[in-house]
Write a protein that holds these residues in place. Structure first.
Motif, PDB file in Angstrom:
ATOM      1  N   ARG A 165       0.861  -1.191   0.148  1.00 41.74           N
ATOM      2  CA  ARG A 165      -0.126   0.013   0.110  1.00 41.74           C
ATOM      3  C   ARG A 165       0.918   1.360  -0.001  1.00 41.74           C
ATOM      4  O   ARG A 165       0.501   2.227  -0.642  1.00 41.74           O
ATOM      5  N   ARG A 184      -6.297  -3.631   9.932  1.00 40.74           N
ATOM      6  CA  ARG A 184      -6.071  -2.237  10.285  1.00 40.74           C
ATOM      7  C   ARG A 184      -6.525  -1.830  11.687  1.00 40.74           C
ATOM      8  O   ARG A 184      -7.190  -2.634  12.166  1.00 40.74           O
ATOM      9  N   GLU A 188      -9.006   3.079  11.539  1.00 38.08           N
ATOM     10  CA  GLU A 188      -8.785   3.237  10.235  1.00 38.08           C
ATOM     11  C   GLU A 188      -9.889   2.244   9.400  1.00 38.08           C
ATOM     12  O   GLU A 188      -9.299   1.178   8.952  1.00 38.08           O
ATOM     13  N   THR A 191      -9.913   2.703   3.609  1.00 43.23           N
ATOM     14  CA  THR A 191      -8.549   2.778   2.703  1.00 43.23           C
ATOM     15  C   THR A 191      -8.815   2.876   1.301  1.00 43.23           C
ATOM     16  O   THR A 191      -9.294   2.220   0.947  1.00 43.23           O
TER      17      THR A 191
END
Length: 245
Positions: A165, A184, A188, A191
């Motif tokens: 990522r 995560r 979070e 994404t």
């Protein structure tokens, strides 16, 4: 009640049944009794570093040990600078200081299981991205002792997924059987890739959804994945990974 019943049926058909089938196949196969008796030597899959002077990047996976291997792979990253005499391999493991450099042969077997190359990048493109990979490894948030959790993460696949990522120019995602790739920390939840072509929703790696060019459509539950690969038509099943053309 009907909605609950339908949800249970979906979970059983999409997640539980394939996972149990993969466990059955694994249980019937021959596996080393422990890590001590497993084969960790080079598979010979990669050329020696001196055979090709070009810079290189490889992303690799292999099934992990024991019954875990029915559902999950271990992943790692290998780099080589232009003209270097050897490779550099980055892994995350579950003991000691978790981030390891060159703890194993670049293309070493994992618990006697043969590795697979997910990405092979050479030349100027690799040379340009190696510093970005090194920066992503250094910036990884879960690098201290005790920062490894086999499920839902952060584990070896969470580490490699972080690097991928962080360096989107590599252009790949880990396969669906890389349990922990969707981990995560809570908070979070969303994404979005820099090119806006991939969206992931995660509840701490326990459940989530993904849509996009890299993922197709994925429903994620407990680290397992059921989904459709659109770019390369196929279906994604827990344990078995992608099945298709």
């Amino acid at each position: 009640m009907r909605r609950v019943k339908n949800l249970v049926i979906i979970v059983l058909l999409c997640f539980v049944a394939p996972a149990l089938a993969s466990l059955g196949v694994r249980a019937a196969s021959s596996q080393p009794g422990s890590w001590r008796s497993a084969d960790w030597t080079s598979s010979g899959l990669l050329p020696t570093a001196t055979e090709d002077s070009r810079a290189a990047i490889y992303v690799m996976t292999a099934r992990t040990g024991g019954l875990k291997g029915a559902l999950a792979v271990h992943s790692w990253i290998v780099t080589k600078e232009t003209g270097a005499a050897g490779y550099t391999r980055y892994d995350k493991v579950g003991w000691g200081s978790p981030i390891r450099t060159n703890a194993y042969a670049a293309d070493g077997r994992w618990y006697s299981n043969e590795p697979e190359i997910l990405l092979a990048l050479h030349g100027e493109a690799a040379e340009r991205l190696i510093p970005n990979i090194e920066a992503a490894v250094s910036d990884y948030a879960y690098a201290a002792r005790g920062d490894y959790h086999i499920w839902p993460g952060p584990n070896s696949n969470s580490f490699v997924a972080h690097v991928l990522r962080s360096v989107p120019a590599l252009g790949i995602a880990l396969p669906p059987e890389a349990v922990g790739r969707d981990f995560r920390p809570f908070g979070e939840f969303v994404t979005l890739s820099p090119d806006w072509r991939n969206l992931e929703l995660s509840l701490g790696g326990y459940a989530g959804l993904a849509f996009g060019a890299l993922y197709g459509v994925e429903l994620r539950l407990g680290g397992l994945v059921f989904g459709l690969d659109i770019a390369r038509p196929g279906i994604k099943l827990p344990g078995f990974g992608r099945v298709g053309v």
